[in-house]
Motif scaffolding. Sequence first.
Motif, PDB file in Angstrom:
ATOM      1  N   LEU A  30     -14.871  -6.920 -23.571  1.00  0.00           N
ATOM      2  CA  LEU A  30     -14.835  -6.761 -22.112  1.00  0.00           C
ATOM      3  C   LEU A  30     -16.051  -7.403 -21.460  1.00  0.00           C
ATOM      4  N   LEU A  31     -17.212  -7.272 -22.097  1.00  0.00           N
ATOM      5  CA  LEU A  31     -18.417  -7.915 -21.560  1.00  0.00           C
ATOM      6  C   LEU A  31     -18.273  -9.433 -21.614  1.00  0.00           C
ATOM      7  N   SER A  32     -17.751  -9.953 -22.706  1.00  0.00           N
ATOM      8  CA  SER A  32     -17.548 -11.398 -22.827  1.00  0.00           C
ATOM      9  C   SER A  32     -16.593 -11.893 -21.744  1.00  0.00           C
ATOM     10  N   ARG A  33     -15.544 -11.140 -21.521  1.00  0.00           N
ATOM     11  CA  ARG A  33     -14.574 -11.481 -20.470  1.00  0.00           C
ATOM     12  C   ARG A  33     -15.244 -11.477 -19.097  1.00  0.00           C
ATOM     13  N   LEU A  64     -14.777  -3.203 -15.616  1.00  0.00           N
ATOM     14  CA  LEU A  64     -15.703  -2.072 -15.502  1.00  0.00           C
ATOM     15  C   LEU A  64     -14.980  -0.741 -15.677  1.00  0.00           C
ATOM     16  N   PHE A  65     -13.790  -0.611 -15.111  1.00  0.00           N
ATOM     17  CA  PHE A  65     -13.049   0.645 -15.241  1.00  0.00           C
ATOM     18  C   PHE A  65     -12.673   0.910 -16.701  1.00  0.00           C
ATOM     19  N   TRP A  66     -12.386  -0.159 -17.429  1.00  0.00           N
ATOM     20  CA  TRP A  66     -12.093   0.006 -18.860  1.00  0.00           C
ATOM     21  C   TRP A  66     -13.355   0.408 -19.625  1.00  0.00           C
ATOM     22  N   GLY A 135     -12.509   9.127 -13.163  1.00  0.00           N
ATOM     23  CA  GLY A 135     -12.931   9.864 -14.346  1.00  0.00           C
ATOM     24  C   GLY A 135     -14.290   9.442 -14.862  1.00  0.00           C
ATOM     25  N   ALA A 136     -14.650   8.191 -14.624  1.00  0.00           N
ATOM     26  CA  ALA A 136     -15.938   7.665 -15.084  1.00  0.00           C
ATOM     27  C   ALA A 136     -16.989   7.654 -13.977  1.00  0.00           C
ATOM     28  N   ASP A 137     -16.699   8.327 -12.859  1.00  0.00           N
ATOM     29  CA  ASP A 137     -17.614   8.390 -11.720  1.00  0.00           C
ATOM     30  C   ASP A 137     -17.930   6.994 -11.182  1.00  0.00           C
ATOM     31  N   LEU A 138     -16.882   6.182 -11.060  1.00  0.00           N
ATOM     32  CA  LEU A 138     -17.023   4.817 -10.538  1.00  0.00           C
ATOM     33  C   LEU A 138     -16.252   4.668  -9.220  1.00  0.00           C
ATOM     34  N   ARG A 139     -16.327   5.695  -8.389  1.00  0.00           N
ATOM     35  CA  ARG A 139     -15.571   5.677  -7.135  1.00  0.00           C
ATOM     36  C   ARG A 139     -15.989   4.531  -6.222  1.00  0.00           C
ATOM     37  N   ASP A 140     -17.295   4.263  -6.167  1.00  0.00           N
ATOM     38  CA  ASP A 140     -17.760   3.145  -5.334  1.00  0.00           C
ATOM     39  C   ASP A 140     -17.163   1.834  -5.835  1.00  0.00           C
ATOM     40  N   GLY A 141     -17.134   1.671  -7.153  1.00  0.00           N
ATOM     41  CA  GLY A 141     -16.554   0.472  -7.731  1.00  0.00           C
ATOM     42  C   GLY A 141     -15.093   0.322  -7.362  1.00  0.00           C
ATOM     43  N   SER A 198     -23.133  -3.544 -14.394  1.00  0.00           N
ATOM     44  CA  SER A 198     -22.601  -2.253 -14.832  1.00  0.00           C
ATOM     45  C   SER A 198     -21.830  -2.380 -16.140  1.00  0.00           C
ATOM     46  N   VAL A 199     -21.030  -3.437 -16.263  1.00  0.00           N
ATOM     47  CA  VAL A 199     -20.294  -3.671 -17.512  1.00  0.00           C
ATOM     48  C   VAL A 199     -21.279  -3.888 -18.652  1.00  0.00           C
ATOM     49  N   CYS A 200     -22.306  -4.689 -18.393  1.00  0.00           N
ATOM     50  CA  CYS A 200     -23.312  -4.990 -19.413  1.00  0.00           C
ATOM     51  C   CYS A 200     -24.033  -3.719 -19.862  1.00  0.00           C
ATOM     52  N   SER A 201     -24.417  -2.892 -18.923  1.00  0.00           N
ATOM     53  CA  SER A 201     -25.123  -1.659 -19.248  1.00  0.00           C
ATOM     54  C   SER A 201     -24.234  -0.727 -20.065  1.00  0.00           C
ATOM     55  N   GLY A 202     -22.966  -0.613 -19.656  1.00  0.00           N
ATOM     56  CA  GLY A 202     -22.043   0.249 -20.381  1.00  0.00           C
ATOM     57  C   GLY A 202     -21.788  -0.245 -21.789  1.00  0.00           C
ATOM     58  N   ALA A 203     -21.582  -1.561 -21.928  1.00  0.00           N
ATOM     59  CA  ALA A 203     -21.351  -2.128 -23.251  1.00  0.00           C
ATOM     60  C   ALA A 203     -22.566  -1.947 -24.140  1.00  0.00           C
ATOM     61  N   ASP A 204     -23.754  -2.160 -23.581  1.00  0.00           N
ATOM     62  CA  ASP A 204     -24.982  -1.998 -24.361  1.00  0.00           C
ATOM     63  C   ASP A 204     -25.113  -0.567 -24.867  1.00  0.00           C
ATOM     64  N   THR A 205     -24.776   0.392 -24.038  1.00  0.00           N
ATOM     65  CA  THR A 205     -24.832   1.800 -24.437  1.00  0.00           C
ATOM     66  C   THR A 205     -23.923   2.057 -25.637  1.00  0.00           C
TER      67      THR A 205
END
Length: 234
Positions: A30-33, A64-66, A135-141, A198-205
């Motif tokens: 997903l990050l690569s995409r 990001l939602f994924w 569910g992931a608290d990404l309402r702003d997104g 945000s995607v990068c941070s999530g993937a890194d985690t």
Amino acid sequence: MALSKRVVLDAEFGDQSSKEFSVQLAAILLLSRTLQHFAAVRLLLENKFVVEARTIARCCYENLFWIGGLITKGHGFMEQVGGDYDYRTRTLMNDLAAHNLPSDPDLEPKFATFMSEINARPKGKAINHQAEAVGADLRDGYTYYRLLSGDAAHPSARSISRHLDSTQEALTITEQPLAIGDDEDLETFDLACGALLSVCSGADTLVGGKHADALNTVAKEFKALSAASLHIKK
């Protein structure tokens, strides 16, 4: 983008037979995409294709939602991904079969076998991006996603009106869509940057968190720059 690429290169994966591995692999894919989407946004904006850039930026939020689903549900979300694939494949193939399209006699037995197998699987259902975002608290997104959908990605009163120049005395239809506001290109880039970060941070985690400190620093810098650009626009 350089830091995002480091996350991909430095990713640590669990055993390939583990459920954790599938989650980690999906995160890096997903990050690569998203990296490719972001590169496309930059190229499109540089060439004044703001609507197309916003459409691709919207895809970054879907990624990001994924990522949010992977973080909150782990392998449970991967099961949803499988169900989503089965649902979409089943409905597409059944629709094709219902239309009695011309077929190849040599392929008919293979198609029948494939349909039998796909229809025997658990029904599954399509992934709901709004539900995953909430569910992931990404309402702003999700709000940004809806904005990009309505004014760029989908035909709507707002998106088609971009081709009408109301500043002229006579009715003027333009091939090149008009920007909404003076700084829409800056806003689009800002939205794409936020999604990529945000995607990068999530993937890194999900793959070890080696770059957490660097990402937190970048996030603070981005927030400050974003706020400054909004202040300038006002």
